[in-house]
Design an enzyme around this catalytic site. Structure first.
Site, PDB file in Angstrom:
ATOM      1  N   ARG A  11       6.660 -11.478  29.347  1.00  0.00           N
ATOM      2  CA  ARG A  11       6.823 -11.444  30.810  1.00  0.00           C
ATOM      3  C   ARG A  11       5.483 -11.306  31.512  1.00  0.00           C
ATOM      4  O   ARG A  11       5.328 -11.730  32.651  1.00  0.00           O
ATOM      5  CB  ARG A  11       7.794 -10.319  31.184  1.00  0.00           C
ATOM      6  N   ASP A  58       7.597 -17.204  18.532  1.00  0.00           N
ATOM      7  CA  ASP A  58       7.572 -16.641  19.888  1.00  0.00           C
ATOM      8  C   ASP A  58       6.935 -17.594  20.906  1.00  0.00           C
ATOM      9  O   ASP A  58       6.833 -17.266  22.083  1.00  0.00           O
ATOM     10  CB  ASP A  58       6.873 -15.276  19.875  1.00  0.00           C
ATOM     11  N   ASP A  88       3.609 -12.860  17.819  1.00  0.00           N
ATOM     12  CA  ASP A  88       3.837 -11.602  18.532  1.00  0.00           C
ATOM     13  C   ASP A  88       3.884 -10.452  17.532  1.00  0.00           C
ATOM     14  O   ASP A  88       4.924 -10.157  16.954  1.00  0.00           O
ATOM     15  CB  ASP A  88       5.145 -11.686  19.334  1.00  0.00           C
ATOM     16  N   GLU A 107       5.120  -8.481  26.108  1.00  0.00           N
ATOM     17  CA  GLU A 107       3.968  -9.297  26.507  1.00  0.00           C
ATOM     18  C   GLU A 107       4.355 -10.619  27.153  1.00  0.00           C
ATOM     19  O   GLU A 107       3.609 -11.156  27.965  1.00  0.00           O
ATOM     20  CB  GLU A 107       3.084  -9.575  25.282  1.00  0.00           C
ATOM     21  N   LYS A 130       5.111  -4.040  16.038  1.00  0.00           N
ATOM     22  CA  LYS A 130       6.480  -4.196  15.567  1.00  0.00           C
ATOM     23  C   LYS A 130       6.593  -3.728  14.122  1.00  0.00           C
ATOM     24  O   LYS A 130       5.648  -3.885  13.341  1.00  0.00           O
ATOM     25  CB  LYS A 130       6.877  -5.686  15.603  1.00  0.00           C
ATOM     26  N   ASP A 162       4.491  -4.686  23.607  1.00  0.00           N
ATOM     27  CA  ASP A 162       5.393  -5.662  22.983  1.00  0.00           C
ATOM     28  C   ASP A 162       6.231  -6.410  24.032  1.00  0.00           C
ATOM     29  O   ASP A 162       6.915  -7.371  23.698  1.00  0.00           O
ATOM     30  CB  ASP A 162       6.295  -4.949  21.973  1.00  0.00           C
TER      31      ASP A 162
HETATM   32  N1  BES Z   1       9.326 -11.884  21.501  1.00  0.00           N
HETATM   33  C1  BES Z   1       9.973 -10.648  21.700  1.00  0.00           C
HETATM   34  C2  BES Z   1      11.470 -10.781  21.924  1.00  0.00           C
HETATM   35  C3  BES Z   1      12.275 -11.279  20.772  1.00  0.00           C
HETATM   36  C4  BES Z   1      12.393 -10.524  19.616  1.00  0.00           C
HETATM   37  C5  BES Z   1      12.962 -12.459  20.896  1.00  0.00           C
HETATM   38  C6  BES Z   1      13.165 -10.992  18.581  1.00  0.00           C
HETATM   39  C7  BES Z   1      13.751 -12.912  19.866  1.00  0.00           C
HETATM   40  C8  BES Z   1      13.838 -12.178  18.704  1.00  0.00           C
HETATM   41  C9  BES Z   1       9.425  -9.941  22.926  1.00  0.00           C
HETATM   42  O1  BES Z   1       8.073 -10.138  23.158  1.00  0.00           O
HETATM   43  C10 BES Z   1       9.634  -8.477  22.710  1.00  0.00           C
HETATM   44  O2  BES Z   1       9.063  -7.969  21.797  1.00  0.00           O
HETATM   45  N2  BES Z   1      10.458  -7.868  23.558  1.00  0.00           N
HETATM   46  C11 BES Z   1      10.748  -6.500  23.475  1.00  0.00           C
HETATM   47  C12 BES Z   1      10.656  -5.914  24.853  1.00  0.00           C
HETATM   48  C13 BES Z   1      10.665  -4.405  24.901  1.00  0.00           C
HETATM   49  C14 BES Z   1       9.413  -3.862  24.271  1.00  0.00           C
HETATM   50  C15 BES Z   1      10.763  -3.984  26.344  1.00  0.00           C
HETATM   51  C16 BES Z   1      12.162  -6.350  22.922  1.00  0.00           C
HETATM   52  O3  BES Z   1      13.020  -7.176  23.241  1.00  0.00           O
HETATM   53  O4  BES Z   1      12.388  -5.435  22.140  1.00  0.00           O
HETATM   54 ZN    ZN Z   2       7.262 -11.852  22.437  1.00  0.00          ZN
HETATM   55 MN    MN Z   3       6.852  -8.769  22.122  1.00  0.00          MN
END
Ligand code: BES
Ligand code: ZN
Ligand code: MN
Length: 465
Positions: A319, A256, A238, A317, A245, A315
């Site tokens: 869901r 991920d 990811d 992604e 990121k 990011d």
């Molecule tokens: N895979 C990440 C969530 C994540 C990050 C899980 C670090 C564990 C550790 C997910 O795809 C993500 O990036 N989520 C974002 C969502 C936001 C952009 C709405 C998040 O949690 O910041």
């Molecule tokens: Zn992710």
């Molecule tokens: Mn993400």
């Protein structure tokens, strides 16, 4: 499958005595003088995981005394396979544990021993130092220990393998190996076939990557048995996509696909245990990459079920790929649907690394899972599917947005997003988990981790026994 650090018997094994801190004083007082003095002069207190090597007169180790604290710490044996001198050990006495609990203590001792022995060694030039070996204790639930250990080891290996070697193709290959081992049927829908087979959301997220996105769909068991479906987020890396990121946020994103790895490990356990269910495992396997054809912020993505998704943030992604996977799962109205996903940073802010966040509209299912979590040394915590927050992911142009503008209640809005794609009548649980041990603890070395696996296995076993 690599062998566990357990053997059936070894007459040369060094005996182990487990003792609670409360029982230590009276037991020590009954020992020969030299033993008494050795225990005191080495400062042995019986706290969980503490060990004391007892020398023979000839200087060899004749016995090891292991502290187990108040006797309730199921991880008490977790550090030993890497801390004791190389060799074989056998449980010999358990002191201070209430009658009837010894077998339970021994079961957890053996499982913690196995899980603590794990090392990810694939890329090390030197061969891994061997862990200390335990003789299988008598009267323990050996099937449980083997099932749980092999499941966790597979999950950890999949997570720990870097994205270069664990892309969507390699994750699919691992699922194929698992299917072949257990006689399961498996189908893959790959690349542009995702469009013709109506998985547009999975395609949108994965299309920019060099390795094509794919839907892994494994089916096992008697078609007449209750349908249990596990869905796992399989984002093999990811980057965040165009909403890239920062480097510290990207560093560990090989993990991920932790939800997918968790359900694949669990599937192996369910099949090995031959649970009376018709099991299905669905993993949308993609890389969230950056390229000229990447999906963009502001794009509207169609879905298998119908509701359109506005991409508020590339990011978010996970869901999006889960939307199509959950819709597919619900088409046959399973008796139980559980998804596992490393879905949000917000769940980690709320609960830290060790507690998966559990979401479900079904209170009795929540209670069963929470109880199984505590029984199986695999805790999780429930967060609310508070529909009052659904407005936070309303979209001006599409049916739903994949990210709330405010960022508030991020784990809850992600769960509510998923709920859009789950059938009203399907008993469903969403587990937002970390997939990773950030620090070394007994039985839990740093790296990939299989959260929620033992709890979910136990609920399935009990519900469909
Ligand atoms: N895979 C990440 C969530 C994540 C990050 C899980 C670090 C564990 C550790 C997910 O795809 C993500 O990036 N989520 C974002 C969502 C936001 C952009 C709405 C998040 O949690 O910041
Ligand atoms: Zn992710
Ligand atoms: Mn993400």
């Amino acid at each position: 499958m690599s062998p566990l650090p357990l053997v059936d018997s070894d007459p040369q094994a060094t005996p182990l005595t487990l003792i609670t801190d409360a029982a230590l004083d009276s037991w020590r007082d009954a020992q020969p003088n030299a033993v008494k003095i050795w225990l005191s002069s080495t400062g042995f207190s019986g706290k969980s995981g503490e060990r004391c090597l007892m020398p023979e007169e000839d200087g060899t180790v004749g016995r090891v005394i292991i502290g187990i604290g108040d006797g309730t710490d199921k991880w008490a044996g977790g550090g030993l396979s890497r801390a004791l001198p190389d060799g074989t050990y056998a449980l010999d006495q358990t002191i201070g544990v209430p009658d009837g609990d010894e077998n339970d203590v021994a079961t957890w001792f053996a499982l913690a021993w196995c899980l603590g022995a794990y090392r990810f060694h694939r890329y090390k030039s030197e061969s891994s130092p061997a862990p200390a070996v335990l003789v299988w204790p008598n009267h323990i639930d050996r099937g449980y220990v083997e099932g749980a250990a092999h499941a966790a080891i597979l999950t950890r290996d999949l997570i720990n393998t870097p994205a270069e070697d664990m892309g969507p193709d390699a994750l699919a290959a691992a699922a194929e190996v698992l299917a072949a081992e257990h006689g399961a049927a498996i189908t893959m829908t790959i690349g542009d076939d995702l469009l013709s087979e109506n998985y547009p959301a999975i395609h949108a997220v994965g299309r920019a990557a060099a390795v094509a996105p794919r839907l892994i769909d494994l089916v096992w068991g008697d078609a007449e048995s209750p349908k249990v479906t596990l869905v796992g987020k399989g984002v093999c890396f990811d980057s965040g996509g165009l909403d890239i990121k920062p480097s510290n946020g990207m560093r560990w994103m090989k993990k991920d696909m932790g939800g997918g790895a968790t359900v694949l490990g669990l599937a192996g356990w369910i099949m090995r245990a031959n649970l009376p269910v018709r099991l299905r495992v669905i993993v949308p396997a993609v890389e969230n990459a950056i390229s000229g054809n990447a999906f963009r912020p502001g794009d509207v993505v169609p879905t298998r079920k119908g509701p359109t998704i506005e991409v508020g943030n590339t990011d978010a992604e996970g869901r999006v790929v889960l939307a199509d996977a959950l819709a597919l799962a619900c088409e046959e109205s399973p008796a139980l649907l559980i998804d596992c996903a490393t879905l949000t940073g917000a769940a980690r802010v709320a609960l830290g690394p060790e507690l998966p966040a559990l979401f479900t509209p079904d209170d009795s299912l929540a209670d069963e899972l929470l109880e199984a979590g505590f029984q199986n040394n695999d805790p999780m915590w429930r967060l609310p599917l508070w529909t009052g927050y659904r407005r936070l992911i309303d979209s001006k142009v599409a049916d739903v947005s994949n990210s709330g503008e405010s960022g508030l209640a991020g784990a809850i809005t992600a769960a509510l997003f998923l709920k859009t794609f789950v059938g009203e009548d399907t008993p469903w649980v969403h587990l937002d988990l970390f997939g990773w041990n950030p620090d070394d603890k007994p039985g839990r070395p740093v790296g990939g981790e299989a959260y929620a696996q033992r709890a979910v296995f136990d609920v399935i076993r009990k519900r469909f026994a």
